[in-house]
Motif scaffolding. Sequence first.
Motif, PDB file in Angstrom:
ATOM      1  N   LYS A   1       0.882  -1.082  -0.029  1.00 58.99           N
ATOM      2  CA  LYS A   1       0.197  -0.056  -0.067  1.00 58.99           C
ATOM      3  C   LYS A   1       0.820   1.191   0.144  1.00 58.99           C
ATOM      4  O   LYS A   1       0.435   2.273  -0.623  1.00 58.99           O
ATOM      5  CB  LYS A   1      -0.802   0.017   1.275  1.00 58.99           C
ATOM      6  CG  LYS A   1      -1.695   1.201   1.463  1.00 58.99           C
ATOM      7  CD  LYS A   1      -2.525   1.261   2.717  1.00 58.99           C
ATOM      8  CE  LYS A   1      -1.691   1.938   3.557  1.00 58.99           C
ATOM      9  NZ  LYS A   1      -1.962   2.302   4.987  1.00 58.99           N
ATOM     10  N   ASN A   2       1.950   1.201   0.898  1.00 60.89           N
ATOM     11  CA  ASN A   2       2.999   2.498   1.068  1.00 60.89           C
ATOM     12  C   ASN A   2       3.956   2.569  -0.107  1.00 60.89           C
ATOM     13  O   ASN A   2       4.902   3.236  -0.136  1.00 60.89           O
ATOM     14  CB  ASN A   2       3.586   2.344   2.286  1.00 60.89           C
ATOM     15  CG  ASN A   2       2.260   2.630   3.131  1.00 60.89           C
ATOM     16  OD1 ASN A   2       1.696   3.640   3.161  1.00 60.89           O
ATOM     17  ND2 ASN A   2       2.601   2.303   4.586  1.00 60.89           N
ATOM     18  N   LYS A   3       3.875   1.569  -1.197  1.00 66.13           N
ATOM     19  CA  LYS A   3       4.994   1.299  -2.160  1.00 66.13           C
ATOM     20  C   LYS A   3       6.329   1.333  -1.829  1.00 66.13           C
ATOM     21  O   LYS A   3       7.228   1.844  -2.131  1.00 66.13           O
ATOM     22  CB  LYS A   3       4.817   2.639  -3.292  1.00 66.13           C
ATOM     23  CG  LYS A   3       3.404   2.667  -3.816  1.00 66.13           C
ATOM     24  CD  LYS A   3       3.364   3.956  -4.826  1.00 66.13           C
ATOM     25  CE  LYS A   3       1.812   4.117  -5.318  1.00 66.13           C
ATOM     26  NZ  LYS A   3       0.885   5.067  -4.820  1.00 66.13           N
ATOM     27  N   ILE A   4       6.286   0.301  -0.828  1.00 62.56           N
ATOM     28  CA  ILE A   4       7.622  -0.067  -0.344  1.00 62.56           C
ATOM     29  C   ILE A   4       8.131  -1.394  -0.940  1.00 62.56           C
ATOM     30  O   ILE A   4       7.016  -2.293  -0.391  1.00 62.56           O
ATOM     31  CB  ILE A   4       7.996   0.274   1.134  1.00 62.56           C
ATOM     32  CG1 ILE A   4       7.779   1.585   1.537  1.00 62.56           C
ATOM     33  CG2 ILE A   4       9.290  -0.590   1.664  1.00 62.56           C
ATOM     34  CD1 ILE A   4       7.523   1.889   3.054  1.00 62.56           C
ATOM     35  N   ASP A   5       9.090  -1.799  -1.502  1.00 64.18           N
ATOM     36  CA  ASP A   5       9.176  -3.335  -1.975  1.00 64.18           C
ATOM     37  C   ASP A   5       9.969  -3.748  -0.790  1.00 64.18           C
ATOM     38  O   ASP A   5      10.983  -3.457  -0.563  1.00 64.18           O
ATOM     39  CB  ASP A   5       9.906  -3.105  -3.020  1.00 64.18           C
ATOM     40  CG  ASP A   5       9.026  -2.554  -4.556  1.00 64.18           C
ATOM     41  OD1 ASP A   5       7.842  -2.644  -4.511  1.00 64.18           O
ATOM     42  OD2 ASP A   5       9.803  -2.146  -5.322  1.00 64.18           O
ATOM     43  N   ILE A   6       9.562  -5.220  -0.279  1.00 68.91           N
ATOM     44  CA  ILE A   6      10.091  -5.973   0.702  1.00 68.91           C
ATOM     45  C   ILE A   6      10.371  -7.366   0.139  1.00 68.91           C
ATOM     46  O   ILE A   6       9.471  -7.823  -0.693  1.00 68.91           O
ATOM     47  CB  ILE A   6       9.718  -6.050   1.888  1.00 68.91           C
ATOM     48  CG1 ILE A   6       8.297  -6.573   2.022  1.00 68.91           C
ATOM     49  CG2 ILE A   6       9.747  -4.383   2.553  1.00 68.91           C
ATOM     50  CD1 ILE A   6       7.583  -6.613   3.442  1.00 68.91           C
ATOM     51  N   ASP A   7      11.485  -7.944   0.647  1.00 67.86           N
ATOM     52  CA  ASP A   7      11.455  -9.402   0.222  1.00 67.86           C
ATOM     53  C   ASP A   7      10.673 -10.313   1.382  1.00 67.86           C
ATOM     54  O   ASP A   7      10.204  -9.694   2.003  1.00 67.86           O
ATOM     55  CB  ASP A   7      13.066  -9.815   0.353  1.00 67.86           C
ATOM     56  CG  ASP A   7      14.087  -9.581  -0.706  1.00 67.86           C
ATOM     57  OD1 ASP A   7      13.248  -9.490  -1.990  1.00 67.86           O
ATOM     58  OD2 ASP A   7      15.194  -9.649  -0.692  1.00 67.86           O
ATOM     59  N   LYS A   8      10.700 -11.581   1.121  1.00 67.20           N
ATOM     60  CA  LYS A   8       9.940 -12.467   2.119  1.00 67.20           C
ATOM     61  C   LYS A   8      10.688 -12.237   3.418  1.00 67.20           C
ATOM     62  O   LYS A   8      11.894 -12.035   3.317  1.00 67.20           O
ATOM     63  CB  LYS A   8       9.731 -13.728   1.636  1.00 67.20           C
ATOM     64  CG  LYS A   8       9.051 -13.961   0.260  1.00 67.20           C
ATOM     65  CD  LYS A   8       7.488 -13.773   0.624  1.00 67.20           C
ATOM     66  CE  LYS A   8       6.712 -13.895  -0.574  1.00 67.20           C
ATOM     67  NZ  LYS A   8       5.386 -13.448  -0.266  1.00 67.20           N
ATOM     68  N   PHE A   9      10.161 -12.347   4.581  1.00 68.13           N
ATOM     69  CA  PHE A   9      10.591 -12.609   5.642  1.00 68.13           C
ATOM     70  C   PHE A   9      11.194 -13.908   6.001  1.00 68.13           C
ATOM     71  O   PHE A   9      10.747 -14.924   5.702  1.00 68.13           O
ATOM     72  CB  PHE A   9       9.587 -12.461   6.744  1.00 68.13           C
ATOM     73  CG  PHE A   9       9.329 -10.801   7.211  1.00 68.13           C
ATOM     74  CD1 PHE A   9       9.953 -10.059   8.118  1.00 68.13           C
ATOM     75  CD2 PHE A   9       8.241 -10.161   6.628  1.00 68.13           C
ATOM     76  CE1 PHE A   9       9.827  -8.750   8.628  1.00 68.13           C
ATOM     77  CE2 PHE A   9       8.139  -8.772   6.641  1.00 68.13           C
ATOM     78  CZ  PHE A   9       8.629  -8.006   7.759  1.00 68.13           C
ATOM     79  N   GLU A  10      12.533 -13.755   6.444  1.00 66.31           N
ATOM     80  CA  GLU A  10      13.175 -15.049   6.752  1.00 66.31           C
ATOM     81  C   GLU A  10      13.575 -15.024   8.328  1.00 66.31           C
ATOM     82  O   GLU A  10      13.568 -14.128   8.867  1.00 66.31           O
ATOM     83  CB  GLU A  10      14.699 -15.061   6.289  1.00 66.31           C
ATOM     84  CG  GLU A  10      14.813 -14.880   4.770  1.00 66.31           C
ATOM     85  CD  GLU A  10      16.139 -14.928   4.061  1.00 66.31           C
ATOM     86  OE1 GLU A  10      17.098 -15.655   4.656  1.00 66.31           O
ATOM     87  OE2 GLU A  10      16.305 -14.216   3.333  1.00 66.31           O
ATOM     88  N   ASN A  11      13.126 -16.404   8.737  1.00 67.11           N
ATOM     89  CA  ASN A  11      13.711 -16.670  10.187  1.00 67.11           C
ATOM     90  C   ASN A  11      14.961 -16.710  10.611  1.00 67.11           C
ATOM     91  O   ASN A  11      15.503 -17.600   9.831  1.00 67.11           O
ATOM     92  CB  ASN A  11      12.651 -18.063  10.525  1.00 67.11           C
ATOM     93  CG  ASN A  11      12.764 -18.072  11.911  1.00 67.11           C
ATOM     94  OD1 ASN A  11      13.376 -17.191  13.018  1.00 67.11           O
ATOM     95  ND2 ASN A  11      12.267 -19.283  12.177  1.00 67.11           N
ATOM     96  N   LEU A  12      15.587 -15.979  11.370  1.00 67.72           N
ATOM     97  CA  LEU A  12      16.899 -16.080  11.978  1.00 67.72           C
ATOM     98  C   LEU A  12      17.200 -16.201  13.137  1.00 67.72           C
ATOM     99  O   LEU A  12      16.214 -15.692  14.042  1.00 67.72           O
ATOM    100  CB  LEU A  12      17.528 -14.692  11.691  1.00 67.72           C
ATOM    101  CG  LEU A  12      17.651 -14.285   9.894  1.00 67.72           C
ATOM    102  CD1 LEU A  12      18.086 -12.765   9.677  1.00 67.72           C
ATOM    103  CD2 LEU A  12      18.346 -15.142   9.226  1.00 67.72           C
ATOM    104  N   LYS A  13      18.101 -17.022  13.439  1.00 66.33           N
ATOM    105  CA  LYS A  13      18.202 -17.297  15.125  1.00 66.33           C
ATOM    106  C   LYS A  13      19.852 -16.877  15.163  1.00 66.33           C
ATOM    107  O   LYS A  13      20.768 -17.047  14.582  1.00 66.33           O
ATOM    108  CB  LYS A  13      18.062 -18.668  15.511  1.00 66.33           C
ATOM    109  CG  LYS A  13      16.657 -18.939  15.407  1.00 66.33           C
ATOM    110  CD  LYS A  13      16.742 -20.493  15.838  1.00 66.33           C
ATOM    111  CE  LYS A  13      15.131 -20.936  15.567  1.00 66.33           C
ATOM    112  NZ  LYS A  13      14.429 -21.923  16.367  1.00 66.33           N
ATOM    113  N   TYR A  14      20.131 -16.077  16.471  1.00 67.92           N
ATOM    114  CA  TYR A  14      21.314 -15.591  16.659  1.00 67.92           C
ATOM    115  C   TYR A  14      21.397 -15.312  18.221  1.00 67.92           C
ATOM    116  O   TYR A  14      20.811 -14.452  18.770  1.00 67.92           O
ATOM    117  CB  TYR A  14      21.631 -14.224  15.921  1.00 67.92           C
ATOM    118  CG  TYR A  14      23.179 -13.347  16.053  1.00 67.92           C
ATOM    119  CD1 TYR A  14      24.071 -14.242  15.679  1.00 67.92           C
ATOM    120  CD2 TYR A  14      23.112 -12.470  17.114  1.00 67.92           C
ATOM    121  CE1 TYR A  14      25.199 -13.555  15.856  1.00 67.92           C
ATOM    122  CE2 TYR A  14      24.237 -11.976  17.403  1.00 67.92           C
ATOM    123  CZ  TYR A  14      25.413 -12.717  16.915  1.00 67.92           C
ATOM    124  OH  TYR A  14      26.754 -12.052  17.038  1.00 67.92           O
TER     125      TYR A  14
END
Length: 185
Positions: A64-77
């Motif tokens: 809606k806000n015209k911000i292109d994002i990748d898919k969310f990735e699960n990370l553990k640190y």
Amino acid sequence: MKGRKKWLITFFLILIFLSCGKKENKGNNGENGSNIGQTEDQMVTFKDKSIERIISDFEINSKKNKIDIDKFENLKYENQNFYMAEIISKADSNYTILYQGIDIKGLVLKVGVVNNSDLVIIEDMVVNLIEVSDKRITEDEARVLYAGLLSDIKENKLSNSIKYKNGITYAIQIERTGILIFSAQ
């Protein structure tokens, strides 16, 4: 590849630093209880929603806000759990969801380097995060909140935070290297 690992480790350490010492008093369960039995209308802040719902909200709002994002990735640190999505429209920037168990602890926007030409897109990215953090906040209200946080930054401090009327603490920190971190906790 080595530089990317250093960057990720630095980013996660900053996230951990931001999340340390900001534990809230949950009060009684009737007031803040879990999201079991709540309808969609009652789940307004990110703390009431599931990780899957927050990811979906980010995807919908970003579009809606015209911000292109990748898919969310699960990370553990270092025993910390994150979901992170790179922001395609601004290099070296990402949204991160910090969670523990099923509880979401915070939402973070990290912008690699801030240039004067990027100020409009950065404001849009911050507004996007604020809208995801609480669906009751309008775009105009989010812009006023962000502008207020920016205007109160002192030259020698380069950070500011406010506990908003919804109980969420919004914070901005500008590193001397030009990195901007905006969080909702």
